[in-house]
Design an enzyme around this catalytic site. Sequence first.
Site, PDB file in Angstrom:
ATOM      1  N   VAL A  74      42.351  31.506  24.021  1.00  0.00           N
ATOM      2  CA  VAL A  74      41.635  32.007  24.846  1.00  0.00           C
ATOM      3  C   VAL A  74      41.139  33.470  24.346  1.00  0.00           C
ATOM      4  O   VAL A  74      40.347  34.103  25.137  1.00  0.00           O
ATOM      5  CB  VAL A  74      42.150  32.179  26.459  1.00  0.00           C
ATOM      6  CG1 VAL A  74      42.495  30.854  26.872  1.00  0.00           C
ATOM      7  CG2 VAL A  74      43.458  32.831  26.485  1.00  0.00           C
ATOM      8  N   TYR A 163      52.533  42.287  28.861  1.00  0.00           N
ATOM      9  CA  TYR A 163      52.373  41.293  30.245  1.00  0.00           C
ATOM     10  C   TYR A 163      52.259  41.929  31.560  1.00  0.00           C
ATOM     11  O   TYR A 163      51.176  41.389  31.908  1.00  0.00           O
ATOM     12  CB  TYR A 163      53.537  40.336  30.208  1.00  0.00           C
ATOM     13  CG  TYR A 163      53.574  39.114  30.987  1.00  0.00           C
ATOM     14  CD1 TYR A 163      52.917  37.996  30.731  1.00  0.00           C
ATOM     15  CD2 TYR A 163      54.127  39.257  32.217  1.00  0.00           C
ATOM     16  CE1 TYR A 163      52.975  36.873  31.443  1.00  0.00           C
ATOM     17  CE2 TYR A 163      54.129  38.186  33.114  1.00  0.00           C
ATOM     18  CZ  TYR A 163      53.395  37.020  32.851  1.00  0.00           C
ATOM     19  OH  TYR A 163      53.442  36.116  33.671  1.00  0.00           O
ATOM     20  N   ALA A 166      48.746  43.825  31.787  1.00  0.00           N
ATOM     21  CA  ALA A 166      47.721  42.837  31.671  1.00  0.00           C
ATOM     22  C   ALA A 166      47.377  42.088  33.027  1.00  0.00           C
ATOM     23  O   ALA A 166      46.498  42.150  33.659  1.00  0.00           O
ATOM     24  CB  ALA A 166      47.760  41.886  30.451  1.00  0.00           C
ATOM     25  N   ILE A 196      59.713  31.140  39.061  1.00  0.00           N
ATOM     26  CA  ILE A 196      59.469  29.746  39.267  1.00  0.00           C
ATOM     27  C   ILE A 196      60.287  28.915  38.171  1.00  0.00           C
ATOM     28  O   ILE A 196      60.454  29.617  37.089  1.00  0.00           O
ATOM     29  CB  ILE A 196      57.935  29.489  39.184  1.00  0.00           C
ATOM     30  CG1 ILE A 196      57.277  30.476  40.053  1.00  0.00           C
ATOM     31  CG2 ILE A 196      57.492  28.070  39.317  1.00  0.00           C
ATOM     32  CD1 ILE A 196      57.514  30.107  41.485  1.00  0.00           C
TER      33      ILE A 196
END
Length: 257
Positions: A74, A163, A166, A196
Amino acid sequence: MRQAAMPAKTVSYDFTGRTLFLTGAGGGIPAAIAKLFAASGANLFLTDLHPDSLAVLAGELGDNTSLAIHPLDVSDPEAVTAAAEACRDRFEKIDYVVTGAGLYEDGTVDGMADEVWRRGIAVNLDGVFHTVRAGLPHMPDGGAVVNIASMAGHRGSFGHAPYSAAKGAVLALTRSLAQEVASRNIRCNAISPGLIDTPMVRGLMQERGGEMLNMTPLGRLGTPKEVAEVAAFLCSDGAAFLTAETIHVNGGVYIAS
């Protein structure tokens, strides 16, 4: 710590004739999204940097003429544009774009190499921009974009600055995009998962699991399926008047910040 209730039964959606363009499909949360949309009748165009993970997911989904897999980085804008065009060629249109691709690397800012910072931004922010930009020309009015952000985009994350930076930017991008595409009745929302049960989180749980669960009102990890349920809702007609929003899926841990 009290015993938490188990997740509710899956809600039914009907995405027959609709097409999902999904990045990072081999990851824990995106794979759960792919499975839920497949069970709801959607056409699936699944992309991931790692062909092996796509092959495993395709095997789990079974023989399905409404499924296409496509290796994709991506961070490469031309490759993303080509993938979106391939999706259009296969399924005629893209109804839903879900940006699940992500990169989570350890390292503090004081010793971080430039390439680590750039790599994190290239995947977690630029990759979202590339994907949405490539998908929009092939989306009919009434489509939906769902960006997978993170609780880290709201709170920051020790040792994961690229991370979290962003993901925070993805939240702002989502709100800006929602305003730009509203005239086409395309909705754009974000999901910010917390803890999660995925491989990315399991490493963190080994270091701080007890502390993090004690801060979580529901007292357990979430499941990828529970995030997938929210993604499906945001794409469904049930969310027809919902745009520019971020839904937290974290068992209440965000309030502990």
